[in-house]
Design a protein around this motif. Sequence first.
Motif, mmCIF file in Angstrom:
data_model
loop_
_atom_site.group_PDB
_atom_site.id
_atom_site.type_symbol
_atom_site.label_atom_id
_atom_site.label_comp_id
_atom_site.label_asym_id
_atom_site.label_seq_id
_atom_site.Cartn_x
_atom_site.Cartn_y
_atom_site.Cartn_z
ATOM 1 N N PHE A 54 -1.548 -21.554 3.068
ATOM 2 C CA PHE A 54 -0.546 -22.581 3.338
ATOM 3 C C PHE A 54 0.514 -22.634 2.238
ATOM 4 O O PHE A 54 1.697 -22.836 2.521
ATOM 5 C CB PHE A 54 -1.218 -23.945 3.508
ATOM 6 C CG PHE A 54 -1.749 -24.180 4.883
ATOM 7 C CD1 PHE A 54 -0.933 -24.664 5.888
ATOM 8 C CD2 PHE A 54 -3.065 -23.901 5.195
ATOM 9 C CE1 PHE A 54 -1.407 -24.883 7.175
ATOM 10 C CE2 PHE A 54 -3.559 -24.105 6.469
ATOM 11 C CZ PHE A 54 -2.730 -24.601 7.463
ATOM 12 N N ALA A 55 0.108 -22.430 0.987
ATOM 13 C CA ALA A 55 1.076 -22.463 -0.109
ATOM 14 C C ALA A 55 2.058 -21.300 -0.015
ATOM 15 O O ALA A 55 3.278 -21.492 -0.128
ATOM 16 C CB ALA A 55 0.344 -22.435 -1.461
ATOM 17 N N THR A 56 1.551 -20.097 0.192
ATOM 18 C CA THR A 56 2.436 -18.935 0.271
ATOM 19 C C THR A 56 3.301 -18.981 1.535
ATOM 20 O O THR A 56 4.470 -18.587 1.499
ATOM 21 C CB THR A 56 1.628 -17.631 0.246
ATOM 22 O OG1 THR A 56 0.620 -17.649 1.277
ATOM 23 C CG2 THR A 56 0.960 -17.440 -1.105
ATOM 24 N N ALA A 57 2.739 -19.466 2.640
ATOM 25 C CA ALA A 57 3.527 -19.572 3.875
ATOM 26 C C ALA A 57 4.659 -20.574 3.718
ATOM 27 O O ALA A 57 5.764 -20.376 4.245
ATOM 28 C CB ALA A 57 2.626 -19.959 5.047
ATOM 29 N N LEU A 58 4.400 -21.656 2.976
ATOM 30 C CA LEU A 58 5.452 -22.650 2.735
ATOM 31 C C LEU A 58 6.562 -22.063 1.874
ATOM 32 O O LEU A 58 7.755 -22.230 2.178
ATOM 33 C CB LEU A 58 4.855 -23.882 2.057
ATOM 34 C CG LEU A 58 5.832 -25.018 1.745
ATOM 35 C CD1 LEU A 58 6.489 -25.527 3.018
ATOM 36 C CD2 LEU A 58 5.114 -26.160 1.026
ATOM 37 N N VAL A 59 6.194 -21.367 0.802
ATOM 38 C CA VAL A 59 7.202 -20.725 -0.055
ATOM 39 C C VAL A 59 7.990 -19.691 0.736
ATOM 40 O O VAL A 59 9.223 -19.601 0.634
ATOM 41 C CB VAL A 59 6.531 -20.077 -1.282
ATOM 42 C CG1 VAL A 59 7.548 -19.262 -2.085
ATOM 43 C CG2 VAL A 59 5.898 -21.132 -2.171
#
Length: 265
Positions: A54-59
Amino acid sequence: MGPRRGRLLLGMLAALAAASIFLPIVALLWGANWQTFGSDIAAPEARSALQLSFATALVTTLVCLLLGVPLALYLARSSSGLAFGIRLLVNLPLVMPPLVGGLALLMLFGRRGLLGGPLYDLFGFQLGFTTPAVVVAQIFVALPFMVITVEGVARTISPEHEMVAASLGATPAAVFWHVTVPLLKPGLVAGAVLSFSRALGEFGATALFAGNRPGVTQTMPLAIYTAFNGGGVSASAATALAILLMGASIVVMLLTGSWDRRGAK
């Protein structure tokens, strides 16, 4: 063949097509251990993969917005041969196997790559097999969704709105933020949702370029794959993560569909 038999055959083929999609999903839901679903997702390995995904997808989504919108506007407003070539290249990640994309990124940013080699020799910097490499791989596969979606909306916008605002003394920045962006809003939302979904489910390019290091580059798709090959999270947790990914995809479709309906009104 009479009309009645034709309709019967058509119905049977339609039912077979629906079953080929519906039954695997039913099997996935049936095979889940619902009693331990919450604890499976909360397991340290699963939680790490979940948070990283979720963190990398948001970035990735934010970068796609930053880079994709200007490119989409250029492609929508240009009919030159250069724009045609760029559009062709932008669409290429949509049709090429993700593993090929991962190999291309490795050839560019790897320790012996076209750019990665000089960066490593001069600064000791290595991008491959790091958390930022996950984001780069996701951008490669998700950016086309942003560009295509926003370009489609931009083509429906008349330039007269921006010309009128400029004639009234608005600066280019004011025209962009107060005229262009609001008109692009449906495309921006749909593009962001699709880019986030594609980044969340990315597997092939990430596996080849970023690797599969737990806590560093192991996203949910990689954790699921690893579990069913005898390592990483448990098979029960992998099934739970798979259902979570499927749920996220359903939410994406609902969000995108709602904006499509609003745009059609």
